[in-house]
Scaffold this active site. Structure first.
Site, short mmCIF file in Angstrom:
data_model
loop_
_atom_site.label_atom_id
_atom_site.label_comp_id
_atom_site.label_asym_id
_atom_site.label_seq_id
_atom_site.Cartn_x
_atom_site.Cartn_y
_atom_site.Cartn_z
N HIS A 1 0.82 -1.21 0.00
CA HIS A 1 0.00 0.00 0.00
C HIS A 1 0.86 1.26 0.00
O HIS A 1 0.63 2.17 0.80
CB HIS A 1 -0.91 0.02 1.23
CG HIS A 1 -1.87 -1.12 1.32
ND1 HIS A 1 -2.49 -1.49 2.49
CD2 HIS A 1 -2.33 -1.98 0.37
CE1 HIS A 1 -3.29 -2.53 2.26
NE2 HIS A 1 -3.21 -2.84 0.97
N PRO A 2 1.86 1.39 -0.89
CA PRO A 2 2.69 2.60 -0.87
C PRO A 2 1.87 3.82 -1.26
O PRO A 2 1.01 3.76 -2.16
CB PRO A 2 3.77 2.29 -1.91
CG PRO A 2 3.13 1.33 -2.85
CD PRO A 2 2.24 0.48 -1.98
#
Length: 535
Positions: A474-475
């Site tokens: 989930h950058p």
């Protein structure tokens, strides 16, 4: 040279949503440039096929971080979709919108229009939800949200029961008025197929005749006339092309590729750009800074009862689930393996749930490290429980390794850099042990494979966390939104500070990471950006 009203770089979750809404308004001619191919692979559309797409260079950037000090200097895998649909074409499809407090915090930081009351109507507009229309949900929208509670593996029901025994309430809708509690995840599928952002938004947009999609098109730099973005340069089939935008260039490359392209084009931290020999267009320290991600940590068990391993490993099982899927479009092949989970507060003084739970009714401990061979699980009955802190305080960065566009940037996520993040995962690990000690799970668990019962003290658990925790992919936050051009890279209208004609529309603009999976918030950014542009 071709000319359009707008150029959108990246056909991912946010980019597809943006283009879909803009095309339906019928006002603009839009060029969409996607570095990857069309989304024709059957593994993309078969829901459980993401186990293949996660490690397929044909549709995946397959990034790796720099060694992470907080994780024993391990290099952490960072898959990103390099295909039409972006990461929505290769992810685990879990639909989580984030908590109201996440977005209210964005607005409180000086980003008007981004509070929950402003965004809930956009979520409802987006949704075609199995649970029907309500104050929380919408129907008839482009994105189908499937309630999987009746189709999950029987062990998932056991997990939900065990977590209730550990003290959490049952939550029938983890995207409802409150996220707190344990329940069954909702996923983005329609009719048994993955409902990616490409399927939901881009396909209808292409039918309007106002959108041109070019695949295999790697954008190498943004073209400026002074401090105004006027187009892009891209490579396709060995040739260099330019395209002009009379109104705007919009970056939707995601938290890694958008800051990378900005820096290649002279927009970013001045000292870093000088080191790379890149002429400076705008000195923006926040471009590539403030990188955030969710870290995940598993406990893995041998089960006394059959798990999904027993169905997906043998040939007869593969035939059975294959026939079930072909005849009904249901069963394990139509699901994610992240079937159960929820959210809870690790301490009584936190204002909203700060930890996410996952349950997977299979294990793949014997797979090559880092490879989730979902159709080749372990040869024993196994399952896993996981925790992921919702709002980590560690911040990383994206930086150029060279001025060559084809060279991946340096990704430094800086996981577990703060005592708060270490304490959070340690608390999560202890709660997994509490779940394992419930009557339901004590009757189910034959053995704790990882970390093993000999790992007991805080120091031992933290050492295991450093040795085994991994990104849950989930950058975000690397081109964060904010009015101050020192701490923010784009304004609340998503326009890049210091230049004209340039916006960023993807997860990189998140001021802080939302609680939970970020595909739904990424599509939300596309929806919001369309309103900002059309308004």
């Amino acid at each position: 040279m071709s000319s359009y009203d707008m150029i959108v770089v990246g056909a991912g979750s946010a980019g597809c949503a943006l283009v879909g809404r803009l095309a339906s308004a019928g006002k603009h001619r839009i060029l969409v440039l996607e570095a990857g191919p069309q989304d024709r692979s059957p593994w993309i559309h078969l829901p459980i096929g993401y186990g293949k797409s996660f490690y397929a260079p044909s549709v995946n950037w397959m990034y790796r971080t720099e060694p992470v000090p907080g994780l024993d200097n391990r290099v952490i895998y960072q898959p990103r979709g390099k295909v039409v649909g972006g990461s929505s074409s290769i992810n685990a499809m879990v639909f989580v919108r984030g908590q109201a407090g996440d977005f209210d915090a964005w607005a409180a930081e000086g980003n008007p229009g981004w509070a929950w009351k402003d965004l809930l109507p956009l979520y409802r507009r987006m949704e075609d939800h199995d649970l029907g229309a309500s104050a929380s949900h919408g129907t008839g929208g482009p994105v189908h949200v499937t309630d999987i509670s009746r189709d999950v593996h029987p062990l998932t029901h056991r997990f939900v029961q065990a977590v209730q025994e550990a003290g959490l309430p049952f939550n029938s809708d983890l995207n409802g008025a409150s996220a707190e509690g344990v329940g069954y995840y909702q996923i983005n599928t329609r009719g048994g197929f993955r409902d990616s952002a490409a399927r939901a938004y881009l396909r209808p947009a292409l039918k309007t005749g106002r959108v041109r999609l070019e695949t295999g098109a790697l954008v190498t730099r943004i073209l400026f006339d002074g401090r105004r973005a006027v187009g892009v340069e891209y490579r396709q089939n060995g040739q260099t092309h330019t395209a002009r935008a009379s109104l705007e260039v919009i970056l939707s490359g995601g938290a890694i590729n958008s800051p990378h392209l900005l820096q290649l084009s002279g927009v970013g931290p001045a000292a870093h750009l000088r080191d790379m020999g890149i002429p400076i267009v705008a000195d923006l320290p926040a471009v590539g800074a403030h990188l955030q991600d969710h870290l995940c940590y598993d406990h893995v068990y041998r089960s006394r009862e059959p798990s999904l391993n027993d169905l997906l490993l043998p040939l007869w099982g593969k035939i059975r689930v294959g026939l079930q899927y072909l005849l009904t479009r249901r069963g394990p092949l139509a699901l994610s393996v992240n079937q159960g989970g929820g959210f809870y507060c690790t301490r009584p003084d936190v204002p909203q749930p700060d930890m996410q739970l996952y349950f997977s009714p299979l294990s793949y401990e014997k797979a090559v490290p880092g490879v989730r061979a979902l159709m080749k699980p372990d040869d024993f009955s196994g399952f896993s429980t996981s925790v992921s802190p919702c709002r980590p305080t560690s911040r990383g960065e994206i930086r150029l390794k060279s001025p060559k566009p084809e060279e991946a940037p340096a990704i430094r996520p800086n996981y577990l850099a703060t005592p708060e993040d270490q304490a959070a995962l340690l608390a999560g690990a202890k709660f997994l042990r509490e779940i394992a000690a419930t009557p339901t799970f004590k009757a189910l668990i034959d053995a704790e494979i990882h970390p093993g019962t000999t790992t007991a003290s805080d120091a031992e658990l933290l050492a295991d966390i450093r040795a085994r925790a991994y990104s849950v992919f989930h950058p975000c936050g690397s081109v964060r939104m904010g009015r101050d051009p020192v701490t923010g890279a784009v304004d609340p209208a998503l326009r890049v500070h210091g230049v004209a004609g340039l916006r960023v529309v993807d997860a990189s603009i998140f001021p802080s990471i939302p609680s939970g999976n970020i595909n739904a918030p990424s599509m939300l950014v596309g929806e919001k950006a369309a309103d900002l542009i059309l308004g």
